[in-house]
Scaffold this active site. Structure first.
Site, PDB file in Angstrom:
ATOM      1  N   CYS A   1      41.313  29.301  46.291  1.00 56.52           N
ATOM      2  CA  CYS A   1      41.431  28.026  46.996  1.00 56.52           C
ATOM      3  C   CYS A   1      40.588  26.957  46.304  1.00 56.52           C
ATOM      4  O   CYS A   1      39.631  27.255  45.602  1.00 56.52           O
ATOM      5  CB  CYS A   1      40.978  28.105  48.439  1.00 56.52           C
ATOM      6  SG  CYS A   1      41.660  29.520  49.314  1.00 56.52           S
TER       7      CYS A   1
ATOM      8  N   ARG B   1      44.119  26.619  41.583  1.00 57.61           N
ATOM      9  CA  ARG B   1      43.344  27.624  42.316  1.00 57.61           C
ATOM     10  C   ARG B   1      44.118  28.253  43.469  1.00 57.61           C
ATOM     11  O   ARG B   1      43.603  29.124  44.170  1.00 57.61           O
ATOM     12  CB  ARG B   1      42.068  26.995  42.874  1.00 57.61           C
ATOM     13  CG  ARG B   1      41.208  26.348  41.819  1.00 57.61           C
ATOM     14  CD  ARG B   1      40.071  25.608  42.456  1.00 57.61           C
ATOM     15  NE  ARG B   1      39.051  26.519  42.892  1.00 57.61           N
ATOM     16  CZ  ARG B   1      38.003  26.891  42.167  1.00 57.61           C
ATOM     17  NH1 ARG B   1      37.847  26.406  40.960  1.00 57.61           N
ATOM     18  NH2 ARG B   1      37.125  27.733  42.635  1.00 57.61           N
TER      19      ARG B   1
ATOM     20  N   TRP C   1      44.999  29.799  48.523  1.00 54.63           N
ATOM     21  CA  TRP C   1      45.582  31.038  48.003  1.00 54.63           C
ATOM     22  C   TRP C   1      45.211  32.097  49.033  1.00 54.63           C
ATOM     23  O   TRP C   1      44.043  32.410  49.232  1.00 54.63           O
ATOM     24  CB  TRP C   1      44.991  31.377  46.641  1.00 54.63           C
ATOM     25  CG  TRP C   1      45.591  32.609  46.027  1.00 54.63           C
ATOM     26  CD1 TRP C   1      46.731  32.684  45.280  1.00 54.63           C
ATOM     27  CD2 TRP C   1      45.067  33.946  46.104  1.00 54.63           C
ATOM     28  NE1 TRP C   1      46.952  33.981  44.891  1.00 54.63           N
ATOM     29  CE2 TRP C   1      45.962  34.781  45.381  1.00 54.63           C
ATOM     30  CE3 TRP C   1      43.952  34.523  46.713  1.00 54.63           C
ATOM     31  CZ2 TRP C   1      45.752  36.151  45.253  1.00 54.63           C
ATOM     32  CZ3 TRP C   1      43.760  35.892  46.582  1.00 54.63           C
ATOM     33  CH2 TRP C   1      44.650  36.684  45.851  1.00 54.63           C
TER      34      TRP C   1
ATOM     35  N   ASN D   1      36.327  28.098  50.673  1.00 46.94           N
ATOM     36  CA  ASN D   1      36.785  28.864  49.512  1.00 46.94           C
ATOM     37  C   ASN D   1      35.889  30.099  49.403  1.00 46.94           C
ATOM     38  O   ASN D   1      34.673  29.953  49.322  1.00 46.94           O
ATOM     39  CB  ASN D   1      36.682  27.994  48.251  1.00 46.94           C
ATOM     40  CG  ASN D   1      36.844  28.774  46.961  1.00 46.94           C
ATOM     41  OD1 ASN D   1      36.284  28.415  45.935  1.00 46.94           O
ATOM     42  ND2 ASN D   1      37.600  29.843  46.988  1.00 46.94           N
ATOM     43  N   GLY D   2      36.498  31.275  49.449  1.00 49.90           N
ATOM     44  CA  GLY D   2      35.721  32.503  49.376  1.00 49.90           C
ATOM     45  C   GLY D   2      36.244  33.504  50.393  1.00 49.90           C
ATOM     46  O   GLY D   2      37.366  33.360  50.892  1.00 49.90           O
TER      47      GLY D   2
ATOM     48  N   GLU E   1      50.286  43.052  27.328  1.00 49.58           N
ATOM     49  CA  GLU E   1      50.358  41.611  27.587  1.00 49.58           C
ATOM     50  C   GLU E   1      51.818  41.162  27.792  1.00 49.58           C
ATOM     51  O   GLU E   1      52.114  40.352  28.666  1.00 49.58           O
ATOM     52  CB  GLU E   1      49.687  40.850  26.429  1.00 49.58           C
ATOM     53  CG  GLU E   1      49.807  39.337  26.468  1.00 49.58           C
ATOM     54  CD  GLU E   1      49.219  38.687  27.727  1.00 49.58           C
ATOM     55  OE1 GLU E   1      48.564  39.365  28.527  1.00 49.58           O
ATOM     56  OE2 GLU E   1      49.458  37.480  27.898  1.00 49.58           O
TER      57      GLU E   1
ATOM     58  N   LYS F   1      53.166  39.374  31.156  1.00 48.91           N
ATOM     59  CA  LYS F   1      53.854  38.072  31.134  1.00 48.91           C
ATOM     60  C   LYS F   1      55.157  38.155  31.905  1.00 48.91           C
ATOM     61  O   LYS F   1      55.468  37.304  32.725  1.00 48.91           O
ATOM     62  CB  LYS F   1      54.147  37.712  29.691  1.00 48.91           C
ATOM     63  CG  LYS F   1      53.625  36.616  28.910  1.00 48.91           C
ATOM     64  CD  LYS F   1      52.493  35.748  29.188  1.00 48.91           C
ATOM     65  CE  LYS F   1      51.489  36.059  30.241  1.00 48.91           C
ATOM     66  NZ  LYS F   1      50.113  35.845  29.905  1.00 48.91           N
TER      67      LYS F   1
ATOM     68  N   GLU G   1      54.652  38.738  35.820  1.00 45.28           N
ATOM     69  CA  GLU G   1      54.073  37.652  36.622  1.00 45.28           C
ATOM     70  C   GLU G   1      55.010  36.466  36.801  1.00 45.28           C
ATOM     71  O   GLU G   1      54.936  35.774  37.810  1.00 45.28           O
ATOM     72  CB  GLU G   1      52.693  37.227  36.113  1.00 45.28           C
ATOM     73  CG  GLU G   1      52.649  36.463  34.817  1.00 45.28           C
ATOM     74  CD  GLU G   1      51.228  36.026  34.448  1.00 45.28           C
ATOM     75  OE1 GLU G   1      50.963  35.856  33.254  1.00 45.28           O
ATOM     76  OE2 GLU G   1      50.390  35.838  35.342  1.00 45.28           O
TER      77      GLU G   1
ATOM     78  N   HIS H   1      54.485  61.573  27.602  1.00 42.63           N
ATOM     79  CA  HIS H   1      53.621  62.224  28.598  1.00 42.63           C
ATOM     80  C   HIS H   1      53.926  61.728  30.018  1.00 42.63           C
ATOM     81  O   HIS H   1      53.091  61.837  30.895  1.00 42.63           O
ATOM     82  CB  HIS H   1      52.149  61.996  28.244  1.00 42.63           C
ATOM     83  CG  HIS H   1      51.794  62.536  26.908  1.00 42.63           C
ATOM     84  ND1 HIS H   1      51.622  63.881  26.671  1.00 42.63           N
ATOM     85  CD2 HIS H   1      51.641  61.920  25.713  1.00 42.63           C
ATOM     86  CE1 HIS H   1      51.351  64.072  25.391  1.00 42.63           C
ATOM     87  NE2 HIS H   1      51.366  62.897  24.787  1.00 42.63           N
TER      88      HIS H   1
ATOM     89  N   LYS I   1      46.146  30.084  39.076  1.00 41.79           N
ATOM     90  CA  LYS I   1      45.692  30.015  37.683  1.00 41.79           C
ATOM     91  C   LYS I   1      44.272  30.572  37.546  1.00 41.79           C
ATOM     92  O   LYS I   1      43.938  31.191  36.555  1.00 41.79           O
ATOM     93  CB  LYS I   1      45.745  28.555  37.219  1.00 41.79           C
ATOM     94  CG  LYS I   1      45.371  28.340  35.769  1.00 41.79           C
ATOM     95  CD  LYS I   1      46.444  28.838  34.845  1.00 41.79           C
ATOM     96  CE  LYS I   1      46.032  28.778  33.392  1.00 41.79           C
ATOM     97  NZ  LYS I   1      46.808  29.727  32.580  1.00 41.79           N
TER      98      LYS I   1
HETATM   99  C1  AGP Z   1      47.544  35.420  32.730  1.00 42.77           C
HETATM  100  O1  AGP Z   1      48.869  35.183  32.437  1.00 42.77           O
HETATM  101  C2  AGP Z   1      47.214  35.596  34.118  1.00 42.77           C
HETATM  102  N1  AGP Z   1      47.693  34.545  34.908  1.00 42.77           N
HETATM  103  C3  AGP Z   1      45.874  36.174  34.498  1.00 42.77           C
HETATM  104  O2  AGP Z   1      45.954  37.524  34.213  1.00 42.77           O
HETATM  105  C4  AGP Z   1      44.586  35.613  33.833  1.00 42.77           C
HETATM  106  O3  AGP Z   1      44.578  35.890  32.481  1.00 42.77           O
HETATM  107  C5  AGP Z   1      43.369  36.231  34.526  1.00 42.77           C
HETATM  108  O4  AGP Z   1      43.374  35.875  35.885  1.00 42.77           O
HETATM  109  C6  AGP Z   1      42.061  35.838  33.906  1.00 42.77           C
HETATM  110  O5  AGP Z   1      41.829  34.467  33.997  1.00 42.77           O
HETATM  111  P1  AGP Z   1      40.719  33.769  33.145  1.00 42.77           P
HETATM  112  O6  AGP Z   1      41.079  33.934  31.721  1.00 42.77           O
HETATM  113  O7  AGP Z   1      40.733  32.337  33.589  1.00 42.77           O
HETATM  114  O8  AGP Z   1      39.425  34.453  33.463  1.00 42.77           O
END
Ligand code: AGP
Length: 609
Positions: A2, A27, A76, A102-103, A482, A486, A489, A505, A604
C-alpha cells in the site's frame, strides 16, 4: 504494501492527494480512498475498488468541497478482499478519526475481539480498522496522546496517517517497519510512503525512523519518539529528479521497457567502464577488503533473486569465490552463517522490498558489509547499505521487471570483474576480453529486438497452452526460472522453470501434447546435454520452443519453433536470453487480453513481509 499520502496546508488538499497517490500505485492498486476535512471540519471519505482512476471518477461524479487537510491510500490487499469497504481510510464508529495504514497489524484479532467487547462495530475485514477504533478508545480530547496509547498496543509493521474532525489543521504520522517520509513545504506539509510521490511539491524531506512519529500542521512539523521524547528533525534536500514516465507510443510500459534495454546497458557500460577501467566507486570497499572476502552472499526476491542466481555462476567463475544466493525472506529466518569476511549483495529494483531490507539489516547486524545493487535512487535500501551500486535503468513502471533485471545482471558481471581483478583470479588479458564482449551486448540486444515479429508470431501460436515449462542448464538455469516467472505473473499461465537435468526426476511426468516447453540452448559446454533433454521432451509429444544461437542448424530438428539470438560467450548469454523470454511472456499475455502493466494481485514494490 500500500501507499499513503497526507497533506495539511493552505491549498486544496484533494488534487494534491490524488496526484501524489498516483505516483504510489506501484505499491498496490486493488482499491484506493481519500479522507479529508473541509473548512467546517466535516470528515469526508471516498473509496473505490480498483485502480485510482475509479476513485477519480467517483470524485468527478460527486464533486467535493475545498479541503485543508487529508489522507489518501492505494491498497494491496493483505487482510480482506479488494472492495470499497476494505479500502482505506478507516474510521472509528463516531466518524471522528480517520486512518490510512501501510503494513500489517499482527495482533489485530486480539485487539478486534477486545474492542468488540467494548461495543465497537467493525465494517471491514482488514487488520487496519482496529487502529482508528483503538485511538478512539483512548481519546479524551488529546489526539496525540490517544495515538501514542494506541500505537503501544500494536504489534507488526505500520506507517500511519491520521486525521481527526476535532483537530482540523493537524495530521499525525507514525512508523514501524514501513517506510514513511515527511515533506516540508511553504505553509504546507506532507507525508508519503516515498519521496517521488511529493517531489512536485517539495524537495525538503525528513526520513522518519522506526519508533518515530510526527505532528504536522500547516506551518510546523514536530517529531518525537513513541514515548514522547522530542526529536530534532534532520531535513534532507532531495537532489534527484523523477521524470514522469510516458508510454511514448508503446501500448504498454512493459514493451517500452523491453525496448529500452540496449540503451540502459549502453549507458551503464559507458558510466562503469571508463577507458576500459571499472568505475564502481559506490562499492566503497578497498581491494584489500575484496581480497580478504571469503564468501559472497546474495539476498533478493523474485526477479532480483534470479539475477542473483545468475550472479553466482558469474562470480564463482570469474572471481573463484563461493557464492550463496538466498531469497531474502528465507535468509533472515535461517540464522545464516556470515561474518565480517562475507560480502553481502542485496539486490532490489525498488530498494523498498521489506524482506530484502530486513535481510540486509540482519546481515549488517552479523558484521557483514552490505552492498546494495539497486535501481531507485534514494530508496531505503540504498540509504541503509554500506555501499551502493545503482543500476540507473530509469523508472520501471511495468510490474514485470525487464530492464531492471538485465541491468542487475550487467552489474553482476562488473562486480565479478572487480573481485576478479582485486583477487587476481583473471589475467589482465582475460579481463580486457571480457570487457570487450560486454561492450558488444547492447548492440546484440538491439539485434534481438529486431526479431520481435517472429517472437510475436511464436508467442501467439503458443498462447493457448495451459501450462509451460522453461528449461535451461548452467548459467541459463536461472534464466529459465526468470522466463517462467515473467510468463506466470503477466499471463496467469502456470509455468515452472527447471534445471533441465532435473526434468527426469519428476517434471517430465507433466509432458504431453498439451504442454509447451521453452528450452534455452545457446552454444555452450552443456549444449549437447540440453539437446538430449529436448529430444526427451519431443519423444513425449511436448511442444518445444527453443532459444538458440543464430546459425544453429541442428536445433531445428529438436524444436517446433526456434528463436535465434546472436553468438556471445556462454557466460554472458543470460543477458541476451532474457529478451526473447520477456517478449514471449509479453505477447502471450497481450494475446490473452491480460493487463500486462498491472497484473492482478501484484504490486511493483512488495513492502510487507
Ligand atoms: C518481477 O517481475 C516481479 N514483479 C518481482 O518478482 C520483483 O522482482 C520482486 O518483488 C523484487 O522486487 P525488488 O527488485 O524491487 O526488490
Amino acid at each position: 504494501m500500500c501507499g499513503i499520502v497526507g497533506y495539511v496546508g493552505s491549498k486544496d488538499a484533494l488534487p494534491i492527494l490524488l496526484e501524489s497517490l498516483k505516483k504510489l500505485e506501484y505499491r498496490g492498486y486493488d482499491s484506493s480512498g481519500v479522507g479529508f476535512l473541509d473548512h467546517d471540519a466535516h470528515l469526508i471519505i471516498r473509496k473505490a475498488k480498483g485502480k485510482i482512476r475509479n476513485l477519480e471518477e467517483l470524485i468527478r461524479s460527486r464533486p467535493l468541497p475545498f479541503a485543508c487537510a487529508g489522507i489518501s491510500h492505494t491498497r494491496w490487499a493483505t487482510h480482506g478482499f479488494p472492495s470499497d469497504k476494505n479500502a482505506h481510510p478507516h474510521t472509528d464508529n463516531k466518524h471522528t478519526i480517520a486512518v490510512v495504514h501501510n503494513g500489517i497489524i499482527e495482533n489485530y484479532q486480539d485487539l478486534k475481539a477486545a474492542l468488540k467487547k467494548k461495543g465497537c462495530k467493525f465494517v471491514s475485514e482488514t487488520d487496519s480498522e482496529v487502529i482508528p477504533h483503538l485511538i478512539a478508545s483512548f481519546y479524551k480530547g488529546d489526539l496525540l496522546t490517544a495515538v501514542r496509547h494506541a500505537i503501544a498496543k500494536l504489534k507488526g509493521t505500520f506507517a500511519l496517517g491520521i486525521i481527526s474532525r476535532d483537530h482540523p489543521g493537524m495530521l499525525i504520522a507514525a512508523r514501524v517497519g514501513s517506510p514513511l517520509i515527511v515533506g516540508i513545504g511553504e505553509h504546507e506539509n506532507f507525508i508519503a510512503s516515498d519521496v517521488p510521490a511529493i517531489l512536485d511539491f517539495t524537495r525538503r524531506v525528513i526520513y522518519l525512523k522506526d519508533g518515530q512519529m510526527a505532528v504536522l500542521t500547516r506551518d510546523k512539523v514536530e517529531l518525537s519518539t513513541f514515548d514522547g521524547k522530542k526529536v530534532t528533525p534532520k531535513i534532507d534536500t532531495v537532489s534527484f529528479n523523477v521524470v514522469a514516465a510516458r508510454k511514448e507510443g508503446y501500448p504498454y510500459f512493459m514493451l517500452k521497457e523491453i525496448h529500452e534495454q540496449p540503451d540502459v546497458l549502453k549507458q551503464m557500460l559507458s558510466l562503469r567502464l571508463k577507458n576500459k577501467r571499472l568505475a564502481l566507486e559506490g562499492l566503497g570497499l578497498s581491494d584489500d577488503i575484496l581480497r580478504r572476502t571469503r564468501k559472497v552472499m546474495v539476498v533478493a526476491c523474485g526477479t532480483a533473486y534470479h539475477a542473483g542466481l545468475v550472479g553466482k555462476y558469474i562470480i564463482e567463475n570469474l572471481a573463484r569465490l563461493p557464492v550463496e544466493v538466498d531469497t531474502s525472506s528465507e535468509f533472515r529466518y535461517r540464522n545464516p552463517i556470515i561474518d565480517k569476511h562475507t560480502l553481502v549483495l542485496a539486490v532490489s529494483q525498488s530498494g523498498e522490498t521489506a524482506d530484502t531490507l530486513a535481510a540486509s539489516r540482519e546481515a549488517r547486524a552479523k558484521g557483514a558489509k552490505v552492498i546494495a545493487i539497486c535501481n531507485v535512487v534514494g530508496s531505503s535500501l540504498a540509504r541503509e547499505a554500506d555501499g551502493i551500486l545503482y543500476t540507473y535503468a530509469g523508472q520501471e513502471i511495468g510490474v514485470a521487471s525487464t530492464k531492471a533485471y538485465t541491468a542487475q545482471l550487467m552489474m553482476f558481471y562488473l562486480v565479478a570483474l572487480k573481485l576478479a581483478q582485486a583477487r587476481k583470479s583473471l589475467s589482465p588479458k582475460a579481463s580486457k576480453d571480457l570487457m570487450a564482449q560486454l561492450l558488444r551486448i547492447p548492440s546484440l540486444c538491439t539485434e534481438i529486438l529486431k526479431d520481435m515479429h517472429n517472437i510475436k508470431k511464436i508467442a501467439e501460436t503458443n498462447s493457448h497452452f495451459g501450462c509451460f515449462l522453461f528449461l535451461g542448464r548452467h548459467v541459463n538455469f536461472p534464466s529459465a526460472m526468470e522466463g517462467a516467472l515473467k510468463l506466470k505473473e503477466i499471463s496467469y499461465i502456470p509455468a515452472e522453470g527447471y534445471a533441465a537435468g532435473e526434468m527426469k526426476h519428476g517434471p517430465i511426468a507433466l509432458i504431453d501434447e498439451y504442454r509447451a516447453v521453452v528450452c534455452i540452448n545457446p552454444q555452450s559446454h552443456v549444449y549437447e546435454k540440453m539437446s538430449s533433454n529436448m529430444q526427451e521432451i519431443r519423444a513425449r509429444r511436448g511442444n518445444v520452443i527453443a532459444i538458440a544461437t543464430r546459425g544453429d542448424r541442428e536445433i531445428k530438428s529438436n524444436a517446433d519453433f526456434v528463436i535465434e539470438i546472436p553468438a556471445t560467450p556462454e557466460l554472458l548469454s543470460p543477458l541476451l536470453v532474457a529478451l526473447p523470454l520477456q517478449m514471449l511472456a509479453y505477447f502471450i499475455a497481450v494475446k490473452r487480453g491480460c493487463d500486462v502493466d498491472q497484473p492482478r494481485n501484484l504490486a511493483k514494490s512488495v513492502t510487507v513481509e
